[in-house]
Design an enzyme around this catalytic site. Structure first.
Site: not given
Ligand code: NAI
Length: 333
Positions: A147, A219
């Site tokens: 991320s 995610k």
């Protein structure tokens, strides 16, 4: 000139990054890739030896050219962040300039600018463990590699991404009315600015047992950042930020998920085949056996090409599903 794309996360011809490179190349873009340092030698030598020639073939019969392969480790932003043991590691010591900031500087030196930035990478050292058994380090490492790596890439590449061009369009208001015929309106139209795309997975928002190690969290963070970064990069640089939530693909990264018995990705592919609204066969991107994937590589690649193109000039901050509709199901069949 055509558009220039930098795709981070290509180390073989089985993953989504490769598929996106092909669709962008087929649409006329120049391709630069960022390859994880430990995978660099094997990728470059396979490329040179012609191992990927069959899957480099584009719809017009020509071969996709990769103009330059950059070593990259997206876990490190600048040289000061790299621990001594990594610096000394044989696989890293042979390459240089592979932190995110340095790669952006090298691309700037080599080419001046890019138009499209693709993030197709993820890593979670404890992905095989349930989140309840994941260590703090494993969890943070998943978020760092999967991320924050996107935040970092956008931060360092945004200044070298071509901003959109604003055009003034002159409209005649009320062109058929004699009393108003002189009123004109000027509007500002943004023509094809820079575009960025990342790859997400439905585990960000639904329970997907087995997608462990904090990867589901990573995610979710990636998708949340897609929205915030769309705002910030849109306002500051006229860059669009979108993510593709892709269906299951048996890539190198996906094979690492899950621990015992039938692999997670095989179960996911079976589940998708049984339950998705579209049970269609692979539409060619690469000649993979059907069992390898249900959402074809090409479909994800083509969606990325669309999102990067002026056809999608009003789409930003979006997570687009390319999963044969599986996300829309409420219950298995
Ligand atoms: P892949 O194995 O082709 O791609 C992952 C890439 O990340 C590899 O090339 C690996 O070398 C690179 N990488 C790992 N750590 C890195 C680092 N620190 N710095 C630079 N590169 C690094 O596998 P895949 O599955 O195509 O993954 C691409 C993206 O698609 C990932 O974000 C993944 O989570 C996502 N995705 C994959 C799905 C699947 O079923 N395979 C489904 C939905 C999303």
């Amino acid at each position: 000139r055509g558009k220039r794309a930098f795709i981070a996360g290509v180390a073989d011809d089985n993953g989504y990054g490769w598929a996106i490179a092909k669709s962008l190349a087929a649409a006329g873009a120049e391709i630069l890739v960022g390859t994880w340092v430990p995978a660099l030698n094997i990728f470059e030598s396979s490329l040179q030896r012609g191992k990927f020639d069959e899957s480099r073939t584009l719809p017009d019969g020509s071969l996709m050219e990769i103009t330059k392969v950059y070593p990259l480790d997206a876990v490190y932003d600048c040289p000061e962040d790299v621990p001594e043991d990594v610096k000394a590691n044989k696989r890293y010591a042979g390459s240089s300039n592979w932190t995110v900031k340095e790669v952006a500087e090298c691309v700037k030196q080599d080419f001046g600018s890019i138009d499209i930035l693709v993030h197709s990478l993820a890593n979670g050292p404890e992905v095989g463990k349930p989140i309840l058994e994941t260590s703090r380090n494993g969890y943070l490492a998943a978020i760092s590699a999967s991320s924050y790596s996107f935040v970092s890439l956008l931060k360092y590449f945004a200044p070298i991404m071509n901003p959109g061009t604003f055009l003034f369009l002159r409209h005649l208001l009320y062109p058929f009315s004699s009393s108003f015929k002189n009123i004109v309106k000027l509007s500002l139209v943004l023509i094809s600015g820079g575009a960025t795309i990342s790859l997400s997975f439905i585990a960000s928002e639904r329970i997907m047992p087995g997608y462990g190690g904090g990867m589901s969290t990573a995610k979710a963070a990636l998708e949340s950042d897609t929205r915030m970064l769309a705002f910030e990069a849109g306002r500051k640089h006229q860059i669009r930020v979108n993510s593709i939530s892709a269906g299951p693909l048996k890539s190198r990264a996906a094979k690492a998920i899950g621990s015992k018995g039938m692999s997670y990705i095989d179960r996911m592919i079976d589940y998708s085949r049984e339950n998705a609204p579209l049970q269609k066969e692979l539409s060619a991107g690469k000649s993979l056996p059907f069992s390898l994937t249900l959402t074809s590589l090409k479909e994800v690649g083509d969606t990325a090409a669309f999102l990067a193109s002026p056809l999608a000039s009003a789409i930003t901050g979006a997570v687009i599903y390319v999963d044969n509709g599986l996300n829309a199901m409420g219950m298995g069949v």
